[in-house]
Design an enzyme around this catalytic site. Structure first.
Site, short mmCIF file in Angstrom:
data_model
loop_
_atom_site.label_atom_id
_atom_site.label_comp_id
_atom_site.label_asym_id
_atom_site.label_seq_id
_atom_site.Cartn_x
_atom_site.Cartn_y
_atom_site.Cartn_z
N SER A 205 -7.42 2.05 -2.33
CA SER A 205 -6.25 1.22 -2.61
C SER A 205 -6.68 -0.11 -3.21
O SER A 205 -7.66 -0.72 -2.78
CB SER A 205 -5.49 0.97 -1.31
N GLU B 26 -16.49 -10.78 3.55
CA GLU B 26 -15.36 -10.57 2.65
C GLU B 26 -14.83 -11.89 2.11
O GLU B 26 -14.56 -12.03 0.91
CB GLU B 26 -14.24 -9.83 3.40
N GLU C 64 2.18 1.75 -3.46
CA GLU C 64 1.09 2.24 -4.31
C GLU C 64 0.87 3.73 -4.05
O GLU C 64 0.75 4.53 -4.99
CB GLU C 64 -0.19 1.45 -3.98
N LYS D 29 -15.73 -9.52 7.95
CA LYS D 29 -14.71 -10.40 7.36
C LYS D 29 -15.33 -11.70 6.87
O LYS D 29 -14.81 -12.35 5.95
CB LYS D 29 -13.61 -10.72 8.38
N GLU E 120 0.83 -1.20 0.00
CA GLU E 120 0.00 0.00 0.00
C GLU E 120 0.87 1.26 0.00
O GLU E 120 0.57 2.24 -0.69
CB GLU E 120 -0.93 -0.02 1.22
N GLU F 244 -14.44 -12.18 -5.75
CA GLU F 244 -13.08 -11.76 -6.10
C GLU F 244 -12.04 -12.65 -5.43
O GLU F 244 -10.91 -12.74 -5.90
CB GLU F 244 -12.81 -10.33 -5.61
N CYS G 149 -10.54 -2.17 14.68
CA CYS G 149 -10.87 -3.60 14.79
C CYS G 149 -10.96 -4.09 16.23
O CYS G 149 -11.66 -5.06 16.50
CB CYS G 149 -9.83 -4.44 14.07
N CYS H 37 -8.53 -1.98 4.00
CA CYS H 37 -8.48 -3.19 4.85
C CYS H 37 -9.81 -3.51 5.50
O CYS H 37 -10.00 -4.62 5.97
CB CYS H 37 -7.46 -3.09 5.98
#
Ligand code: SF4
Ligand code: SF4
Ligand code: FES
Ligand code: FES
Lengths: 165, 669
Positions: free
Chosen positions: B320, B362, B283, B359, B280, B367, B504, B300
């Site tokens: 990102s 996710e 990037e 999560k 990251e 993907e 988190c 994230c």
């Protein structure tokens, strides 16, 4: 023409939200006016109103489902209210209701016919106890009804509709 | 000290200073007041009435909604008040599905706890209303409306902290419920699965969706090799399931427990967090150099990602492309472990332990699947891990520490602090600063990054460069910035976003805590762990560099892109809502669907729709054309979107639509 009605209705929704400046605090009057157009509040239209007012659809639905005056299910072209206030109840309004339910294949859980022609609902006192038992069809009051005269009224409407078609 | 103000509580003088309401002062005097609908971070609702007090001259009032006045004489536990509270409790219990023995919230449930404290021994009221259906539609949460006590905490949390309003009260009287719009299931609306509603719910009415059965099945299958990754925030909270203080670092015991449960290898998501920092930051620096697509948003937090996909898809290019640490771990493990551990790829199972409900969602995103195989097979929360340890009869507190397996268990402190708000930014700063200047970042800058406000903006200097950072937690706080970015009005460089207030460590999968200081203590646990470790800059992680050499090639290179990056796209907020504006569905007519979803609406689709309708009317096309309004074609970033027949037109104008309509009508004739 049918198409025109639908176009016009949606156009009206746009006008209504604009008229109230897309102000979220005007949700209730907006929903009232929208309901006048559709005779109920369709889910898609509520979602659209929520979008216009920048509110969550959950909140719009919450408000709409809170007030008894808002209808969330489509209503029939003819809305039949059978009074179940004390006076009418004593004079046998229950039997009238059952007769219409049976004739139109409806029930308390399914108040509207599939062709969206009739909605039959029991309501509390219509304020015409002198004429008990009372029913209204689209607000027009019919007094001293019996199961038979109520059925006849429905038949008349059906005949008229058939003529117009 | 002259204007020190006091009130009298139960005959004792108690000073107060800045507290918003009586309740806070009473609690500051070490008197526990029962509450269901009070949360210090939410607006006051005053519905549960448990916090009642008797004030001289005012009578019985709810303390949460009463402002303190000097000299007030307050009683909190008179006989009358105790009896009243007991009746309120009984009323709440009467309508609550009392299935405590089978409820996952049992022992963490506030309703249970308060009923016991108030010594409620029987419920003298009848249940009203009937059984309601469970909502099991989402991968992250389960809603059981039968356990809801209508405190409204979830409604206010979703609206006031996340700014979403996915659930709300509906209906009235005895039929009142808390539901998504139109009483749909939660999967069909704009919920981002952050689980905040579940964390604030005092009962088991909204709970993380358990996956423990799936994990037991995986563990019992002898033919499989099962590896597990543990997110940073888990280690400072798992102890709470076993009576330890929030923030206690239990890494070693947890690793030992996981081995006892039958996991073959125990790895650390913090390794992947170090990986994220490298990818990251590079990037970001590339973009900064070219001065394009800034600010860069972190990616994230899966709840934030879903939010931006459905509400701000215009700014997706700013997010990102890095996968989250959980998913980086998943793809790297799939790529490298079959060889390292000498197992067949199909025999490798990967489980995650996360503080987070989003999560779970996710891990199931398309993907992150290859040939129908998800990179991460199952995601369990800290709570679920605690329950599994208990089910296996493991005496957690007695365990001797064990260490992570290598190589995917090695991390620097930077990968640890990812679990708290500001942690990702700090990790990026540590790496960027050393990379660009050879110096550690300025401690003052770090202190500001570590502050706790929901939105903090701070400019740091790295060598010659000035970087403008924003750190945000709670999605409501991001809304305004996202709008600025969309309108090209935002001059920030880097924006860290976490949906959970505090990051988190406060995730909805963490042990339920009724203690306001828990999140602070857990965050401190992470910073302490960071201090204990030898290395603090992700770039110093030797295993990471070996991983690049052996498997990933260059940072940001081709292979790294394939495994560590992804692409996100527009997503609709609501499932399939479409309405006809012309008459009933006519298949044979040419359909013109104009999107009136939020994004297209803002781009003027209402006017477009009106113009199309006018055109249809003027040209008398009713018989050939059917105009419809639809919510969202998932191309919001190129709206307004219109579909004519099968052709999806982006950035549509009335001219292009009419042209396309005429073209297709001619073909039809
Ligand atoms: S999970 Fe988050 S977004 Fe979904 S309803 Fe709960 S608080 Fe709202
Ligand atoms: S679901 Fe939980 S938090 Fe929401 S109103 Fe019901 S009891 Fe309160
Ligand atoms: S906490 Fe005061 S009324 Fe619920
Ligand atoms: S709002 Fe998503 S395509 Fe129009």
């Amino acid at each position: 023409m049918e198409t025109d009605t639908k176009l016009r209705k949606f156009g009206r929704v746009c006008e209504i939200v604009d008229k109230y400046d897309r102000n979220p605090s005007k949700l209730i009057p907006i929903l009232q006016e929208v309901q006048k157009e559709y005779r109920y509040l369709p889910e898609e239209v509520m979602t659209y109103v929520a979008t216009c007012l920048d509110m969550s659809p959950a909140r719009v639905y919450g408000v709409a489902s809170f007030y008894a005056n808002f209808a969330l299910e489509p209503k029939g072209k003819y809305v039949v209210h059978i009074c179940d206030g004390t006076a009418c109840h004593v004079k046998g309004s229950g039997a009238i209701k059952e007769a219409l339910y049976k004739k139109l294949k409806l029930s308390g859980d399914k108040p509207t016919t599939d062709d969206l022609m009739f909605t039959v609902e029991a309501v509390s006192c219509l304020g015409a106890c002198g004429l008990a038992p009372v029913m209204t069809v689209n607000e027009k009051v019919h007094g001293q009804m019996t199961a038979e005269s109520a059925e006849a009224l429905i038949d008349d409407i059906l005949a008229e509709e058939a003529d117009n078609a | 000290m002259e204007n020190k103000q006091t009130i009298i509580i139960n005959g004792r003088e108690v000073p107060f200073n800045g507290q918003k309401n009586l309740l806070e002062i009473i609690r500051s005097a070490n008197i526990e007041m029962p509450t269901f609908c009070y949360h210090s971070e939410l607006s006051v609702y005053g519905a549960c009435r448990l916090c009642i007090v008797d004030i001289e001259g005012m009578g019985v009032v709810t303390s949460c909604s009463t402002a303190p006045k000097a000299g007030m004489v307050v009683r909190t536990h008179t006989d009358k008040l105790r009896k009243m509270r007991k009746i309120y409790m009984e009323l709440l219990l009467a309508n609550h599905h009392q299935s405590c023995t089978t409820c996952a919230k049992s022992s963490m449930c506030k309703l249970q706890d308060l009923a016991a404290r108030m010594d409620v021994k029987e419920v003298r009221f009848q249940k009203t209303g009937c059984e309601k259906a469970l909502d099991t539609s989402s991968p992250s949460l389960i809603r059981d409306p039968n356990k809801c006590i209508l405190c409204g905490d979830c409604v206010r949390a979703c609206d006031e902290i996340q700014g979403i309003g996915a659930i709300d009260f509906a209906n009235r009287g005895a039929s009142t419920t808390v539901v998504p719009a139109f009483e749909k299931d939660i999967k069909s609306v704009d919920c981002v699965y952050c689980g905040l509603c579940a964390s604030v719910c005092p009962t088991g009415a909204i709970m993380p969706r358990p996956e423990t059965e799936a994990v037991w099945d995986i563990l019992h299958d002898e033919t499989k090799t099962v590896v597990v990754q543990i997110a940073p925030a888990v280690r400072v909270a798992i102890g709470e399931m076993f009576g330890l203080e929030p923030g206690t670092i239990s890494t070693g015991k947890m690793v030992a427990a996981l081995k006892m449960l039958g996991f073959d290898k125990v790895f650390d998501t913090s390794f992947a967090a170090d990986l994220t920092v490298l990818e990251e930051t590079n990037e970001f620096l590339k973009r900064k150099e070219k001065n394009e697509k800034l600010p860069l948003f972190t990616s994230c937090c899966p709840a934030w990602v879903k939010y931006v996909e459905q509400s701000f898809s215009d700014i997706l290019p700013h997010v990102s492309s890095c996968r989250s640490p959980q998913q980086m771990f998943g793809s790297v493990a799939r790529e490298t472990l079959p060889k390292t551990l000498d197992v067949k790829p199909e025999d490798l199972h990967i489980v995650s332990i996360m503080p987070c409900t989003a999560k779970k969602f996710e891990a199931k995103r398309p993907e992150f699947m290859k040939n129908d195989q998800p990179d991460v097979d199952a995601v369990i929360t800290t709570q679920e891990l605690g329950r599994m340890i208990k089910q296996a009869g493991i005496q957690f507190n007695q365990l001797t520490s064990e260490s992570f397996d290598m190589p995917l268990g090695f991390k620097t402190g930077a990968g640890i602090i990812f679990g708290t708000t500001g942690g990702v930014s700090e990790a990026v700063l540590r790496y960027a600063s050393e990379k660009l200047t050879g110096q550690k970042p300025d401690p003052d800058d770090i202190a500001r990054v570590r502050a706790k406000d929901g939105l903090r903006v701070h400019t740091v200097k790295i060598g010659e460069a000035e970087l403008k950072l924003a750190i945000v937690h709670g999605l409501k706080n991001i809304c305004e910035i996202a709008e600025q970015v969309r309108d090209g009005q935002c001059d920030y460089d880097f924006i860290e976003v976490m949906a959970c207030p505090g990051g988190c460590v406060t995730g909805a999968g963490q042990p339920v805590s009724h203690d306001d200081t828990a999140k602070e203590l857990r965050a401190r646990g992470l910073y302490n762990k960071d201090k204990d470790l030898q290395l603090h800059n992700s770039d110093d992680n030797p295993y990471l560099h070996r991983c690049y050499q052996q498997h990933l090639g260059d940072i940001g290179g081709h292979k790294a892109h394939e495994l560590l990056h992804t692409k996100y796209s527009s997503r609709k907020r609501f499932d399939d809502v479409e309405f006809l504006i012309s008459e009933e569905h006519h298949q044979e007519r040419l359909g013109v669907n104009v999107c009136v979803g939020t994004s297209c609406y803002l781009r003027g689709s209402q006017k477009l729709l009106e113009d199309v309708m006018k055109h249809v009317k003027k040209q008398d096309l009713h018989e050939q054309v059917e105009v419809r309004a639809t919510f969202c074609f998932e191309t919001c970033d190129h709206g307004p979107t219109v579909r004519v027949g099968e052709t999806v037109m982006k950035k549509a104008t009335v001219e292009t639509i009419c042209e396309e309509m005429n073209r297709q009508l001619q073909v039809l004739v």
